[in-house]
Design a protein around this motif. Structure first.
Motif, PDB file in Angstrom:
ATOM      1  N   SER A 153      35.326  65.660  20.895  1.00  0.00           N
ATOM      2  CA  SER A 153      36.548  65.705  21.696  1.00  0.00           C
ATOM      3  C   SER A 153      36.766  67.069  22.347  1.00  0.00           C
ATOM      4  CB  SER A 153      37.760  65.398  20.807  1.00  0.00           C
ATOM      5  OG  SER A 153      37.822  66.300  19.724  1.00  0.00           O
ATOM      6  N   ALA A 154      35.870  68.013  22.080  1.00  0.00           N
ATOM      7  CA  ALA A 154      36.048  69.326  22.673  1.00  0.00           C
ATOM      8  C   ALA A 154      35.883  69.255  24.182  1.00  0.00           C
ATOM      9  CB  ALA A 154      35.041  70.310  22.082  1.00  0.00           C
ATOM     10  N   SER A 155      36.661  70.065  24.876  1.00  0.00           N
ATOM     11  CA  SER A 155      36.604  70.089  26.342  1.00  0.00           C
ATOM     12  C   SER A 155      35.264  70.629  26.797  1.00  0.00           C
ATOM     13  CB  SER A 155      37.730  70.955  26.896  1.00  0.00           C
ATOM     14  OG  SER A 155      37.645  71.058  28.290  1.00  0.00           O
ATOM     15  N   ILE A 156      34.695  69.998  27.786  1.00  0.00           N
ATOM     16  CA  ILE A 156      33.426  70.434  28.384  1.00  0.00           C
ATOM     17  C   ILE A 156      33.693  70.761  29.831  1.00  0.00           C
ATOM     18  CG2 ILE A 156      31.049  69.791  28.929  1.00  0.00           C
ATOM     19  CD1 ILE A 156      31.411  70.042  26.006  1.00  0.00           C
ATOM     20  N   ASP A 202      39.094  63.763  31.925  1.00  0.00           N
ATOM     21  CA  ASP A 202      39.391  64.228  33.281  1.00  0.00           C
ATOM     22  C   ASP A 202      39.018  63.204  34.342  1.00  0.00           C
ATOM     23  OD1 ASP A 202      40.318  66.654  32.292  1.00  0.00           O
ATOM     24  OD2 ASP A 202      38.340  67.597  32.408  1.00  0.00           O
ATOM     25  N   PHE A 203      38.513  62.041  33.911  1.00  0.00           N
ATOM     26  CA  PHE A 203      38.082  61.004  34.846  1.00  0.00           C
ATOM     27  C   PHE A 203      38.835  59.705  34.590  1.00  0.00           C
ATOM     28  CE2 PHE A 203      34.521  63.902  34.373  1.00  0.00           C
ATOM     29  CZ  PHE A 203      34.089  64.093  35.680  1.00  0.00           C
ATOM     30  N   SER A 204      38.910  58.902  35.608  1.00  0.00           N
ATOM     31  CA  SER A 204      39.340  57.514  35.461  1.00  0.00           C
ATOM     32  C   SER A 204      38.071  56.688  35.292  1.00  0.00           C
ATOM     33  CB  SER A 204      40.125  57.069  36.700  1.00  0.00           C
ATOM     34  OG  SER A 204      40.498  55.717  36.591  1.00  0.00           O
ATOM     35  N   ALA A 223      46.495  55.217  44.216  1.00  0.00           N
ATOM     36  CA  ALA A 223      45.191  55.696  43.805  1.00  0.00           C
ATOM     37  C   ALA A 223      45.327  56.630  42.603  1.00  0.00           C
ATOM     38  CB  ALA A 223      44.506  56.428  44.961  1.00  0.00           C
ATOM     39  N   SER A 224      44.324  56.598  41.748  1.00  0.00           N
ATOM     40  CA  SER A 224      44.348  57.440  40.563  1.00  0.00           C
ATOM     41  C   SER A 224      44.252  58.904  40.961  1.00  0.00           C
ATOM     42  CB  SER A 224      43.182  57.068  39.647  1.00  0.00           C
ATOM     43  OG  SER A 224      43.076  57.997  38.600  1.00  0.00           O
ATOM     44  N   ALA A 225      44.977  59.758  40.243  1.00  0.00           N
ATOM     45  CA  ALA A 225      44.912  61.188  40.503  1.00  0.00           C
ATOM     46  C   ALA A 225      43.607  61.767  40.001  1.00  0.00           C
ATOM     47  CB  ALA A 225      46.097  61.883  39.849  1.00  0.00           C
ATOM     48  N   LYS A 226      42.955  61.052  39.081  1.00  0.00           N
ATOM     49  CA  LYS A 226      41.700  61.527  38.531  1.00  0.00           C
ATOM     50  C   LYS A 226      40.531  60.947  39.312  1.00  0.00           C
ATOM     51  CE  LYS A 226      43.494  61.738  33.773  1.00  0.00           C
ATOM     52  NZ  LYS A 226      43.318  61.240  32.380  1.00  0.00           N
ATOM     53  N   PRO A 227      39.428  61.709  39.413  1.00  0.00           N
ATOM     54  CA  PRO A 227      38.234  61.148  40.049  1.00  0.00           C
ATOM     55  C   PRO A 227      37.705  59.978  39.237  1.00  0.00           C
ATOM     56  CG  PRO A 227      37.738  63.249  39.006  1.00  0.00           C
ATOM     57  CD  PRO A 227      39.218  63.091  38.964  1.00  0.00           C
ATOM     58  N   VAL A 228      37.163  58.987  39.921  1.00  0.00           N
ATOM     59  CA  VAL A 228      36.657  57.780  39.280  1.00  0.00           C
ATOM     60  C   VAL A 228      35.204  57.991  38.867  1.00  0.00           C
ATOM     61  CG1 VAL A 228      36.138  55.328  39.614  1.00  0.00           C
ATOM     62  CG2 VAL A 228      38.247  56.304  40.541  1.00  0.00           C
ATOM     63  N   LEU A 229      34.869  57.493  37.692  1.00  0.00           N
ATOM     64  CA  LEU A 229      33.516  57.559  37.152  1.00  0.00           C
ATOM     65  C   LEU A 229      33.123  56.179  36.661  1.00  0.00           C
ATOM     66  CD1 LEU A 229      31.002  59.041  35.914  1.00  0.00           C
ATOM     67  CD2 LEU A 229      32.420  59.458  33.884  1.00  0.00           C
ATOM     68  N   VAL A 230      31.934  55.712  37.045  1.00  0.00           N
ATOM     69  CA  VAL A 230      31.413  54.428  36.580  1.00  0.00           C
ATOM     70  C   VAL A 230      30.315  54.684  35.555  1.00  0.00           C
ATOM     71  CG1 VAL A 230      30.140  52.347  37.222  1.00  0.00           C
ATOM     72  CG2 VAL A 230      32.018  53.151  38.663  1.00  0.00           C
ATOM     73  N   VAL A 231      30.434  54.047  34.392  1.00  0.00           N
ATOM     74  CA  VAL A 231      29.437  54.180  33.322  1.00  0.00           C
ATOM     75  C   VAL A 231      28.936  52.790  32.963  1.00  0.00           C
ATOM     76  CG1 VAL A 231      28.925  55.039  31.015  1.00  0.00           C
ATOM     77  CG2 VAL A 231      30.647  56.210  32.421  1.00  0.00           C
TER      78      VAL A 231
END
Length: 361
Positions: free
Chosen positions: A357-360, A27-29, A2-10
């Motif tokens: 590209s700045a971190s949010i 920060d997302f997969s 499993a990915s270490a990053k949380p999954v995001l669907v767009v």
């Protein structure tokens, strides 16, 4: 593994907003859903899907079930029928309105049957849902009175779909963002096209005009009120930063959050926009003549501005964004970096800026 990053669907990942959002999602997969893959160097799992098809509900549900995302961002929407090639209004409705309902149904079912839980659902609506002529700045409680223009009517109907179905999403915070007109060098829409004078039609003549660098004049009915009408813009990168900001914060305790979104500062008049665009202004006797000219250019495939857009080109529709300011608090100027005037001015740069590209966080 499993990915270490949380999954995001767009959904709608290949659109302009999707491409500007992707660099902010490190920060997302990310799983991107669209008819065609986006042109990007960002890491992405792409899933080809047509949300205009009824069968997509089941396919999307199975994707959510198998990948267990923490959030879903629904960007898929036909805005420009000429550029997308979706000229049939019924087909547009199936993608825009029915497609939104299908996505929400898939999220609802995933949260009902799964043991994970999608925590956030974000949907960009539009200022156009309020209608083209407002007596005062619209608040989030103002009536949705869109008419005439299919895109605006579909945004209104999709907004209503999300509001109606939000309570059924079982523990999922729902965000409806109502942005004003997107601006920026990478953005193409009918209103910016009017100020740019770009012959965006599909005809040979339009292509020849583009190759020769010719601009169509900016057309307005006679009367000072049309030049005095005010308009807001929001830079597409600010919209991307806002979505990323929401994704990085804890879900809201309340089930539904609605936010009007526009750039910082005062609105522009149409007259000032024409000056900033260095456009040639042509005055016509009235709106009926302007409609005839728009119809002629549309039928000859010289312009991509649908004649139904006339009310939105001659009316005033301004939003109150106090709620957005309070929502962002001390992060307001970090997220909303462009003033309305700067966002519009950036639309006339020859080269788009690099995606944000700045971190949010």
């Amino acid at each position: 593994m499993a990915s270490a990053k949380p999954v995001l669907v767009v959904t709608g990942i290949a659109g302009n907003l999707g491409s500007r959002l992707l660099p902010l999602l490190k920060d997302f997969s990310v799983i991107g859903v669209d008819l065609n893959p986006p042109q990007t160097d960002s890491p992405l799992q792409f899933e080809r899907m047509d949300l205009g098809e009824e069968s997509s509900t089941r396919v999307l549900y199975e994707l959510l079930r198998d990948t267990q995302p923490v959030s879903v961002v629904h960007l898929a929407f036909v805005i420009d029928p000429v550029r997308t090639g979706v000229l049939d209004v019924e087909r547009m409705w199936q993608i825009n309105v029915a497609g939104t309902a299908r996505v929400m149904e898939a999220v609802t079912e995933a949260n009902r049957t799964g043991d994970f839980g999608i925590k956030q659902f974000i949907f960009p609506s539009s200022v156009s849902g309020y209608g083209p002529s407002l007596p005062r700045p619209a608040t989030e409680e103002s009536a949705m009175s869109a008419h005439t223009l299919p895109y605006a009517v579909h945004k209104k109907q999709s907004d209503e779909v999300v509001q109606q179905r939000a309570p059924a999403l079982r523990g999922c915070s729902v965000y409806i963002l109502r942005p004003h007109i997107f601006a920026g060098a990478s953005v193409e829409n009918y209103l910016l096209g009017a100020f740019r004078g770009t012959p965006n039609g599909k005809s040979v003549r339009a292509e020849k005009m583009r190759n020769e660098g010719k601009r169509l004049p900016c057309m307005m009915p006679r009367g000072q009120q049309y030049l005095d009408n005010k308009i807001q813009f929001v830079h597409v990168d600010d919209m991307a930063r806002l979505i990323a900001y929401i994704l990085h914060r804890d879900p809201e305790a309340q089930r539904l959050t609605i936010l009007n979104v526009a750039g910082r500062g005062e609105p522009l008049t149409y007259g000032r926009c024409i000056q900033m665009a260095r456009a040639k202004l042509v005055r016509v006797p009235g709106k009926w003549v302007m409609r005839l000219v728009l119809k002629f250019l549309w039928k000859r495939q010289i312009s991509a501005i649908p004649p139904e857009a006339l009310p939105y080109m001659t009316g005033e529709y301004i939003m109150n964004t106090d709620r957005l300011h309070a929502f962002l608090g001390g992060e307001y100027e970090h997220v909303m970096r462009y003033t309305i005037a700067d966002a519009f001015a950036d639309s006339f740069k020859s080269t788009p800026a690099e995606p944000p590209s700045a971190s949010i966080k």
